[in-house]
Design an enzyme around this catalytic site. Sequence first.
Site, PDB file in Angstrom:
ATOM      1  CG  ASP A 141     102.019  67.593  39.607  1.00 29.95           C
ATOM      2  OD1 ASP A 141     101.673  66.720  40.431  1.00 29.95           O
ATOM      3  OD2 ASP A 141     103.099  68.217  39.702  1.00 29.95           O
ATOM      4  CB  THR A 184      96.215  78.474  39.249  1.00 27.25           C
ATOM      5  OG1 THR A 184      96.499  78.044  40.582  1.00 27.25           O
ATOM      6  CG2 THR A 184      95.019  77.703  38.711  1.00 27.25           C
ATOM      7  CB  THR A 233     107.175  74.491  43.197  1.00 26.08           C
ATOM      8  OG1 THR A 233     106.233  75.459  42.712  1.00 26.08           O
ATOM      9  CG2 THR A 233     107.695  74.932  44.548  1.00 26.08           C
ATOM     10  CG  ASP A 263      98.598  72.526  35.820  1.00 29.46           C
ATOM     11  OD1 ASP A 263      98.546  71.766  36.812  1.00 29.46           O
ATOM     12  OD2 ASP A 263      99.675  72.886  35.281  1.00 29.46           O
ATOM     13  CB  CYS A 264      95.691  74.350  40.857  1.00 27.55           C
ATOM     14  SG  CYS A 264      96.043  75.243  42.377  1.00 27.55           S
ATOM     15  N   GLY A 265      99.201  74.560  40.351  1.00 30.34           N
ATOM     16  CA  GLY A 265     100.468  74.155  40.938  1.00 30.34           C
ATOM     17  C   GLY A 265     100.727  74.888  42.232  1.00 30.34           C
ATOM     18  CG  ASN A 266     103.166  73.199  45.196  1.00 31.12           C
ATOM     19  OD1 ASN A 266     102.393  72.988  46.118  1.00 31.12           O
ATOM     20  ND2 ASN A 266     103.795  72.217  44.564  1.00 31.12           N
ATOM     21  CB  THR A 267     104.573  78.730  41.934  1.00 31.70           C
ATOM     22  OG1 THR A 267     105.550  78.066  42.743  1.00 31.70           O
ATOM     23  CG2 THR A 267     104.958  80.196  41.791  1.00 31.70           C
TER      24      THR A 267
END
Length: 258
Positions: free
Chosen positions: A110, A12, A133, A6-10
């Site tokens: 997401d 992973t 984020t 799960d790769c988020g803006n802030t």
Amino acid sequence: MLLAIDCGNTNTVFSIWDGERFIFSGRTATEWQRTADQYYVWLSSLMRFQKIEDVEITEVIVSSTVPRVVFNLRVFADRYFDCRPLVVGKEGCALPVDVRVDEGTQVGPDRLVNTVAGFDLYGGDLIIVDFGTATTFDVVAKDGAYIGGVIAPGVNLSLEALHNAAAALPHVDITKPQGVIGTNTVACMQSGVFWGYVGLIKEITARIKAERDREMRVISTGGLAPLFQQAEELFDDFNDELTMHGLVTINSYNRKQT
């Protein structure tokens, strides 16, 4: 075994699912420059540190809100696990729910993953509040379809904006203040952000319910959700593994289609 990413803006998150439970979870900062080799060195080192050994990963699924990292994650899966990863929102990755939004609209992966997880765990008529984020509100219909939502600035993003835009205001951490009226600058800022977001959550969820004209359960996820639950009964449930559950569910659904 399945490696869910799960790769988020802030940040992973990498988690390993053995078919019954998650046996490993690791978190790293999201950096689009990171190569496939760097991902592997970090992941294998952390697994050894946590004494997770002799794990044979045969499947990889990725959800990424940062498009530039997807290429290196694909290379990472192919090079080290000899598999083509499923990428949520991309061709070849089917969803077990419908997406009913305006034509041409791209929904963040997401949000789709959270919708799948929410419907699988709780059924339909949901509002999923994700503290990342950005603070997102995702609306899940009775039949599990994603039908839209709300995007608001994230809590930490709001604090950073205050600090960066006003020279006299310090950087502060979010916490529940002792009272509404602050008697110093830090307390004033914490009160404004904390109670401001409590009001935002209550108002948006109430308006969604009124617009849908039905009872809806409110499910929260993300690191700051328990903090806001201290204020009032804002949520019906909190699930820290909601996104990862959604990735496992989507992977299982696609495997059954082949």
